[in-house]
Design an enzyme around this catalytic site. Structure first.
Site, PDB file in Angstrom:
ATOM      1  N   CYS A  50       0.817  -1.228   0.000  1.00 16.12           N
ATOM      2  CA  CYS A  50       0.000   0.000   0.000  1.00 16.12           C
ATOM      3  C   CYS A  50       0.845   1.271   0.000  1.00 16.12           C
ATOM      4  O   CYS A  50       0.505   2.258  -0.646  1.00 16.12           O
ATOM      5  CB  CYS A  50      -0.918   0.017   1.221  1.00 16.12           C
ATOM      6  SG  CYS A  50      -1.821  -1.509   1.524  1.00 16.12           S
ATOM      7  N   ASP A  82      -3.781  -3.162   8.035  1.00 17.18           N
ATOM      8  CA  ASP A  82      -4.752  -4.182   8.424  1.00 17.18           C
ATOM      9  C   ASP A  82      -4.393  -5.536   7.824  1.00 17.18           C
ATOM     10  O   ASP A  82      -4.668  -6.578   8.409  1.00 17.18           O
ATOM     11  CB  ASP A  82      -6.160  -3.769   7.968  1.00 17.18           C
ATOM     12  CG  ASP A  82      -6.690  -2.583   8.753  1.00 17.18           C
ATOM     13  OD1 ASP A  82      -5.943  -2.054   9.588  1.00 17.18           O
ATOM     14  OD2 ASP A  82      -7.848  -2.191   8.522  1.00 17.18           O
ATOM     15  N   CYS A 123      -2.723   3.326   2.858  1.00 17.69           N
ATOM     16  CA  CYS A 123      -3.580   2.245   3.354  1.00 17.69           C
ATOM     17  C   CYS A 123      -4.556   2.771   4.402  1.00 17.69           C
ATOM     18  O   CYS A 123      -4.518   3.933   4.787  1.00 17.69           O
ATOM     19  CB  CYS A 123      -2.768   1.067   3.868  1.00 17.69           C
ATOM     20  SG  CYS A 123      -1.723   1.431   5.286  1.00 17.69           S
ATOM     21  N   ASP A 124      -5.386   1.867   4.895  1.00 20.83           N
ATOM     22  CA  ASP A 124      -6.638   2.212   5.561  1.00 20.83           C
ATOM     23  C   ASP A 124      -6.579   3.379   6.551  1.00 20.83           C
ATOM     24  O   ASP A 124      -7.296   4.356   6.410  1.00 20.83           O
ATOM     25  CB  ASP A 124      -7.185   0.984   6.302  1.00 20.83           C
ATOM     26  CG  ASP A 124      -7.576  -0.136   5.358  1.00 20.83           C
ATOM     27  OD1 ASP A 124      -7.221  -0.040   4.174  1.00 20.83           O
ATOM     28  OD2 ASP A 124      -8.206  -1.095   5.798  1.00 20.83           O
ATOM     29  N   CYS A 195      -5.740  -2.150  -1.690  1.00 15.03           N
ATOM     30  CA  CYS A 195      -6.736  -3.094  -2.201  1.00 15.03           C
ATOM     31  C   CYS A 195      -7.638  -2.373  -3.207  1.00 15.03           C
ATOM     32  O   CYS A 195      -8.105  -1.257  -2.942  1.00 15.03           O
ATOM     33  CB  CYS A 195      -7.560  -3.667  -1.060  1.00 15.03           C
ATOM     34  SG  CYS A 195      -6.590  -4.641   0.109  1.00 15.03           S
ATOM     35  N   SER A 469     -13.636  -4.543   7.929  1.00 20.30           N
ATOM     36  CA  SER A 469     -12.899  -4.066   6.770  1.00 20.30           C
ATOM     37  C   SER A 469     -13.879  -3.538   5.733  1.00 20.30           C
ATOM     38  O   SER A 469     -15.041  -3.953   5.698  1.00 20.30           O
ATOM     39  CB  SER A 469     -12.090  -5.225   6.172  1.00 20.30           C
ATOM     40  OG  SER A 469     -11.667  -4.929   4.866  1.00 20.30           O
TER      41      SER A 469
END
Length: 559
Positions: A50, A82, A123-124, A195, A469
């Protein structure tokens, strides 16, 4: 220049000779020291795909800052992905990392007195962490998302890491061979990037662009697209223009109306439920009280118009080809579901920006809604008086009634699911996993993907005060408030009791009288847990409830 440069406090005056000496040690000249100081921060690291490409982009932004008359200072923040913390105790540090990022960026920028900021994240939790820092600091700032990975190809179809998560359950159920899973594992993630579905990272990238914190057109650009160099360079030029003009600053962009626009973008695309944590947290930095109830109000009036995975068919790459975030927002604006007078990063209004945007293509972005209301629904009832959240995009049935199977940790439930020691009609209740009770509010993709892979994704329900998620799908309800460790009703559920979930009506109830729940509450005591130390001890002592963003300080002063 219309504003006093904050950085001058570090370089002007007789007693700043040592400060200037340190800067000369970096190779800076008198001319460099006389220019605006701009922080360029990334979550670059080789811990996951990521964030692996952010350092190059930061260097490109820094070069543009230099060309535009500024002096860039590159630094990095942490990331806890994650992906690598899933299914074990490491997940407790994921949401915590959002606060560490925001706090760390604030500390560097205030400590070194920078005049502006360009942030990169991939990323997240890194995306909201950077946005929170920008709003907290309220300096000229630009956010850039590092982009999504391209999908893999396996047996003639596009695949993502979600397919691999769910395939694990299929192997457990005997519906897939281990050799097939091995092939899929090697094929599903062919490039760097986040993702590629409308999971948490892509959802929050869309939020950043909708709020005006990120350049138009940036949220859906793939991580490996050659146009990334141009985007990074433009971010450097853009922060210098904002500094020269004096705005718009982050708190001019993050308003109640723009926050509602961000909620609408999430609902319209069936985005990640994590957005309901992060949008209130960003609002909190601006001194705006914005809760799960506000998210519910906007989601309830917003149609689901983008056919995005995990509930739909398409990926971020496909949305980019169909016009990106602008195509979604243009359709919402035409439907009266968007505030068109909010500002973008350039200073023009969203309505002006969208006037030249492409129309809905009819496939990725539908002209006729998939659902009349958004892809996320807030549920309330005697089990969640302050709300719980479910993603309904892609759900075949919106009502579920079943018997409670009660677990006081993620591990206890995961063990049962791996052994397939549960049945259709069960409601798996995972509690003491909230922001304070976990602590850290772990996400449950490991379990929800196993359930789907075992063919049980909509034959059972799952309820938790933890979170999910963005890749989670099925009858999965999270963010239950109040959380169990605060004595919320989820702590009072007993094995075998009936739970009724109605996403159409927006309700979730336990078939137990109010009097009985009150009696149980009077007798309830929190379970003993191992003593906390380090960052989790501090986090548990400070963190607030999920319906208010799980924040750890009192927030910004309203402007």
């Amino acid at each position: 220049m219309t504003r006093k440069l904050v950085s001058r406090i570090t370089v002007e005056g007789l007693d700043r000779a040592p400060h200037r000496a340190f800067l000369r040690g970096l190779g800076l000249t008198d001319g460099d020291i006389g220019k605006p100081f701009i922080g360029v921060v990334t979550t670059q690291g080789n811990v996951t795909p990521c964030n692996a490409g952010l350092g190059i982009q930061a260097a490109q932004a820094a070069a543009s800052i230099t060309e535009a008359g500024g002096t860039p200072f590159e630094f990095t923040s942490i990331s806890v992905a994650d992906s690598m913390s899933m299914n074990h105790g490491g997940m407790r540090f994921s949401l915590v990392s959002r606060e560490i990022i925001a706090d760390g960026v604030e500390a560097v920028v205030r400590g070194h007195a920078y005049d502006g900021l360009v942030t990169f994240a991939g990323c997240d939790k890194t995306l909201p962490g950077m946005m929170m820092a920008m709003v907290r600091l309220n300096l000229p700032a630009v956010f850039v998302y590092g982009g999504a990975a391209l999908p893999g190809r396996w047996r003639g179809k596009d695949v993502t890491v979600l397919d691999t998560y769910e395939a694990v359950g299929a192997v457990m159920a005997g519906d897939m061979q281990q050799a097939e899973l091995d092939e899929l594992e090697r094929a599903c993630l062919p490039t760097i990037g986040s993702c590629p579905g409308q999971f948490s990272a892509n959802t929050m990238a869309m939020v950043g662009e909708t709020l005006g914190l990120a350049p138009p057109g940036s949220a859906t650009l793939p991580a490996v697209d050659p146009q990334r160099a141009r985007l990074a360079q433009e971010a450097g030029r853009s922060v210098m223009r904002i500094l020269e003009r004096g705005g718009p600053l982050p708190r001019e962009l993050v308003t109640r109306a723009s926050l509602e626009n961000a909620c609408a973008a999430v609902a319209a695309t069936g985005g990640s439920t994590n957005a309901a944590l992060h949008i209130p947290a960003i609002a909190h930095e601006a001194g705006i009280e914005f809760t799960l109830d506000d998210f519910a109000r906007v989601a309830g009036r917003t149609p689901l118009i983008a056919d995005m995975k995990p509930g739909g068919r398409f990926l971020a790459r496909d949305l980019h080809a169909a016009g990106g975030v602008a195509a979604v927002l243009k359709e919402l604006l035409a439907r009266g579901a968007l505030h068109g007078d909010c500002l973008t990063l350039s200073g023009q209004t969203i309505a002006d920006w969208l006037s030249s945007a492409p129309a809905a293509d009819g496939e990725v972005v539908r002209r006729e809604p998939i659902l009349a209301t958004g892809g996320l629904v807030v549920l309330k009832g005697n089990l969640a008086p302050q709300g719980a959240l479910i993603k309904v995009a892609g759900l075949k049935a919106l009502r579920f009634e079943g018997s409670a199977r009660v677990f006081d940790s993620e591990e206890a439930c995961a063990d049962v699911v791996r052994k397939r020691n549960y049945a259709a009609g069960d409601v798996l209740v995972i509690r003491y996993e909230g922001p304070r009770g976990g602590p850290g509010m772990r996400e449950m993709l490991g379990i929800t993907a196993l359930l789907y892979g075992q063919g049980m994704g909509e034959k059972v329900a799952l309820l938790t005060d933890g979170r999910f998620s963005g890749a989670t799908r099925g009858m999965m309800i999270g963010y239950c408030c109040p959380e169990a460790c605060d004595g919320g009703p989820i702590a009072l559920v007993r094995e075998g009791e009936r739970i009724v979930i109605d996403a159409q009506a927006g309700t979730i109830d336990l078939d137990v009288s109010d009097e009985e729940l009150a009696r149980r509450k009077s007798e309830w005591r929190p379970p003993q847990r191992a003593p906390l130390t380090g960052v989790l001890e501090k986090y548990a002592a400070l963190v607030g409830p999920a319906n208010r963003g799980a924040v750890t300080h009192r927030g910004g002063v309203a402007t």
